[in-house]
Design a protein around this motif. Structure first.
Motif, mmCIF file in Angstrom:
data_model
loop_
_atom_site.group_PDB
_atom_site.id
_atom_site.type_symbol
_atom_site.label_atom_id
_atom_site.label_comp_id
_atom_site.label_asym_id
_atom_site.label_seq_id
_atom_site.Cartn_x
_atom_site.Cartn_y
_atom_site.Cartn_z
ATOM 1 N N HIS A 1 24.039 -77.555 -80.077
ATOM 2 C CA HIS A 1 24.206 -76.534 -81.114
ATOM 3 C C HIS A 1 23.175 -75.414 -80.925
ATOM 4 O O HIS A 1 23.496 -74.235 -80.968
ATOM 5 C CB HIS A 1 24.064 -77.205 -82.487
ATOM 6 N N HIS B 1 29.755 -68.679 -88.342
ATOM 7 C CA HIS B 1 28.630 -68.077 -89.071
ATOM 8 C C HIS B 1 29.075 -66.827 -89.816
ATOM 9 O O HIS B 1 28.254 -66.103 -90.355
ATOM 10 C CB HIS B 1 27.476 -67.749 -88.111
ATOM 11 N N HIS C 1 24.632 -71.611 -79.905
ATOM 12 C CA HIS C 1 23.882 -70.390 -80.212
ATOM 13 C C HIS C 1 23.442 -69.697 -78.925
ATOM 14 O O HIS C 1 22.517 -68.898 -78.927
ATOM 15 C CB HIS C 1 22.678 -70.710 -81.115
ATOM 16 N N HIS D 1 31.280 -69.991 -81.585
ATOM 17 C CA HIS D 1 30.530 -70.451 -82.749
ATOM 18 C C HIS D 1 30.313 -69.337 -83.786
ATOM 19 O O HIS D 1 30.179 -69.612 -84.977
ATOM 20 C CB HIS D 1 29.184 -71.029 -82.294
HETATM 21 ZN ZN LIG Z 1 25.148 -72.623 -85.883
#
Ligand SMILES: [Zn+2]
Ligand SMILES: [Zn+2]
Length: 154
Positions: free
Chosen positions: A22, A38, A27, A34
């Motif tokens: 992750h 967010h 990131h 991903h």
């Molecule tokens: Zn994240």
């Protein structure tokens, strides 16, 4: 090694591996997928981020197949599957309230997990995130302190 130990060890190692994944992949180079998670309202529909789950599920199916030749691999695949189920329940259903979930956990562990992960989402950018785990979260005060330190830097 007993099968149960193998399953539990896999579960614990998965949390470690997924936390690093992750932090450094989702990131990092995986941000294209991903980032969708967010955005303003994570969990409100299907997201590009769900592709990670699809890829991991396919890889686990392959592991089960390999487990047909070498039994320990089958139990490792079961540990990974259990991790996936817990991830789906705790991260998607409980924390992000997918599938119409409204339940507010009272349990201290779950509350800490949910709050720490919401703080993870307080940051919309790729860089400088906090609390990357899905089954383990640092104490909420620690995460808040990390967030404050990050904000005073920018
Ligand atoms: Zn994240
Ligand atoms: Zn999330």
């Amino acid at each position: 090694m007993s099968h149960l130990v193998l399953v539990i060890a896999t579960l614990l190692l998965m949390e470690l591996a997924v936390t690093l994944f992750h932090k450094h992949v989702m990131h990092g180079t995986g941000w294209r997928w991903h980032a969708s998670h967010h955005e303003a309202r994570p969990g409100s529909g299907w997201e590009r981020n769900d592709w990670f789950g699809v890829v991991f599920s396919c890889a686990t199916v392959l592991l089960f197949a390999l487990g047909g030749f070498h039994q320990p691999i089958w139990w490792i695949a079961l540990g990974i599957t259990l991790y996936g189920v817990l991830y789906g329940l705790l991260h998607d259903v409980v924390t992000h309230r997918r599938f119409g979930m409204k339940w507010q956990p009272k349990n201290a562990y779950l509350r800490r997990l949910v709050t720490a992960h919401r703080l993870h989402h307080a940051i919309r950018e790729r860089e400088g995130g906090v609390s990357f785990g899905f089954l383990y979260a640092p104490p909420v005060e620690t995460v808040r302190r990390q967030l404050r330190a990050r904000r005073s830097r920018t």
